[in-house]
Design a protein around this motif. Structure first.
Motif: not given
Length: 100
Positions: A38-44, A71-85
């Motif tokens: 969602i970050y991509f179309p909304v912000y980036f 926002y980029h760091w937030q995306r990294i956080f969510f991507a890392s969370g998805a990877l870990v789970t």
């Protein structure tokens, strides 16, 4: 971004449907991935376009770059969370498969 994010989301949904025992982990993977997408179309997309088209005011560039980085760091956080789970769900499934 366009093919990768939705592709990962689709794979996570398929994994959830096939492995309901770890639905919490797959559900978290889906949520984290969806937030990341969602970050991509909304912000980036609009922000990057404003940089590329040079429609952003020069005086606003520094502040916008700080926002972009945040926002980029937030995306990294969510991507890392998805990877870990997803790794946890897969590894638990593999351990369970080896025990049967």
């Amino acid at each position: 971004m366009i093919p990768l994010g939705p592709g990962v989301l689709i794979l996570a949904i398929i994994a959830l449907l096939q492995n309901k025992q770890y639905k919490v982990l797959w559900g978290l993977t889906i949520v984290f991935t969806l937030i990341n997408i969602i970050y991509f179309p909304v912000y980036f997309l609009p922000t990057n376009t404003s940089f590329a088209d040079q429609t952003i005011e020069v005086s606003a560039v520094s502040e916008e770059l700080n926002n972009w980085l945040s926002y980029h760091w937030q995306r990294i956080f969510f991507a890392s969370g998805a990877l870990v789970t997803s790794i946890l769900a897969i590894s638990k499934t593999m351990v369970e498969g080896n025990n049967n």
